[in-house]
Design a protein around this motif. Structure first.
Motif, PDB file in Angstrom:
ATOM      1  N   GLU A  32      31.653   7.376  32.754  1.00 24.23           N
ATOM      2  CA  GLU A  32      32.202   8.254  33.786  1.00 24.23           C
ATOM      3  C   GLU A  32      31.960   7.657  35.172  1.00 24.23           C
ATOM      4  OE1 GLU A  32      31.117  12.367  33.475  1.00 24.23           O
ATOM      5  OE2 GLU A  32      31.466  12.437  31.315  1.00 24.23           O
ATOM      6  N   ASP A  33      32.626   8.211  36.172  1.00 24.75           N
ATOM      7  CA  ASP A  33      32.420   7.793  37.552  1.00 24.75           C
ATOM      8  C   ASP A  33      30.939   7.860  37.906  1.00 24.75           C
ATOM      9  OD1 ASP A  33      33.900   7.283  40.222  1.00 24.75           O
ATOM     10  OD2 ASP A  33      32.446   8.839  40.719  1.00 24.75           O
ATOM     11  N   ASP A  34      30.481   6.943  38.758  1.00 24.01           N
ATOM     12  CA  ASP A  34      29.048   6.904  39.066  1.00 24.01           C
ATOM     13  C   ASP A  34      28.533   8.183  39.735  1.00 24.01           C
ATOM     14  OD1 ASP A  34      29.939   6.470  41.754  1.00 24.01           O
ATOM     15  OD2 ASP A  34      29.856   4.302  41.464  1.00 24.01           O
ATOM     16  N   SER A  35      29.432   9.004  40.290  1.00 27.29           N
ATOM     17  CA  SER A  35      29.002  10.296  40.834  1.00 27.29           C
ATOM     18  C   SER A  35      28.482  11.221  39.741  1.00 27.29           C
ATOM     19  CB  SER A  35      30.154  10.973  41.577  1.00 27.29           C
ATOM     20  OG  SER A  35      31.264  11.181  40.721  1.00 27.29           O
ATOM     21  N   ALA A  36      28.768  10.896  38.466  1.00 32.17           N
ATOM     22  CA  ALA A  36      28.268  11.694  37.340  1.00 32.17           C
ATOM     23  C   ALA A  36      26.756  11.617  37.197  1.00 32.17           C
ATOM     24  CB  ALA A  36      28.934  11.264  36.034  1.00 32.17           C
TER      25      ALA A  36
END
Length: 295
Positions: free
Chosen positions: A277-281
């Motif tokens: 997933e996107d690193d903001s996850a």
């Protein structure tokens, strides 16, 4: 017409190839995924099945793959570029790698008569596509002499940081130290706000107009507010990149307490199932919070 080769048509590589095409280069491309090169070539360019086929036709070959292992495969694997590159041609390496590995690669390619540019990149897919990304490069003067025009065409800023490979990769991993720590800190701040019942949209609005803001908070917490974890840069990228940061520092016994903590946070997110997933996850590791739903 000017000609250049590019291997690796991911988010950044496709943007670089399109930028060079738009700026007058005949682009010869290949990608490990079937069809990626063909799709690119449909809008202009030439698709090939192997790096060797690209390298045979181009004096400057740009590699935009994930890591050192993939770069090794591009150069020395089956159908690899190194065996087909003419003496005096230039290999431009844009991945985030161990600086010592990059320095060793310069020597390996030099023994084959191939020039090398240590040239990691930053800025994301949008800046790659608009020709506004940053290149952190280091190379021998003769490599720059052959490839300067290509470098300047593909990026908004090209930093020339040394006359041997290594300095570009060192600066890139220092950038990644800050990027990873900033994302982790942004996630921690947003998570605390959610835990305390602050309206996330209001928190985002205030922070992005206050001294606590960072580029990463503004960019990545927008993904959290949208509930969209489509990977523009995945959690596992920072598992890798912060790992490189810590490996580099460990060699000289240099302490990096914040980078170490951020690395553990990304490792936790990865093993919890959010690796792709996107690193903001990374915000998903915090307990007892309700994240904004997908829009």
């Amino acid at each position: 017409m000017n000609r250049a080769g590019l291997i690796g048509l991911g988010a950044m590589g496709a943007g670089i190839a399109a930028t060079l095409r738009d700026r007058g280069y005949e682009m010869h491309v290949c990608d490990a995924r079937p069809g990626a090169a063909v799709r690119f070539a449909e809008a202009g360019g030439v698709a090939w099945a192997t790096p060797a086929q690209v390298a045979h036709r181009c004096e400057v070959v740009i590699s935009v793959v994930v890591n050192a292992a993939q770069t090794e495969e591009v150069l020395f694997g089956e159908g690899g570029a190194a065996a087909s590159m003419k003496p005096g041609s230039v290999f431009v390496m844009c991945s985030t790698v161990d600086p010592n590995w990059s320095m060793a690669l310069e020597e390996r390619l030099g023994a084959l008569g191939i020039l090398y540019i240590d040239a990691p990149i930053s800025g994301g897919a949008a800046k790659a596509a608009s020709g506004q990304m940053t290149v952190m490069s280091a190379a021998r003067p003769e490599a720059y002499a052959r490839a300067d025009a290509v470098l300047d065409a593909m990026a908004g800023k090209v930093y020339r940081l040394g006359d041997r490979a290594g300095a570009g990769s060192k600066v890139k991993i220092i950038n990644q130290l800050l990027a990873g720590v900033h994302i982790a800190a942004a996630a921690e701040a947003m998570a605390l706000g959610l835990r305390e019942g602050v309206a996330p949209d209001a928190l985002y609005e205030v922070i992005t107009h206050s001294a606590g803001n960072s580029w990463m908070f503004e960019n990545r917490m927008a993904h959290v507010l949208a509930g969209d974890y489509t990977p523009l840069s995945a959690v596992d990228i920072f598992v890798k990149d912060l790992g490189l940061v810590l490996d580099t520092a460990r060699a000289s016994k240099f302490p990096l307490p914040l980078a170490s903590t951020a690395h553990q946070m990304f490792m936790q997110a990865s093993t919890a199932g959010f690796a792709k997933e996107d690193d903001s996850a990374v915000i998903k590791i915090f307990p007892g919070i309700e994240l904004p739903p997908s829009h």
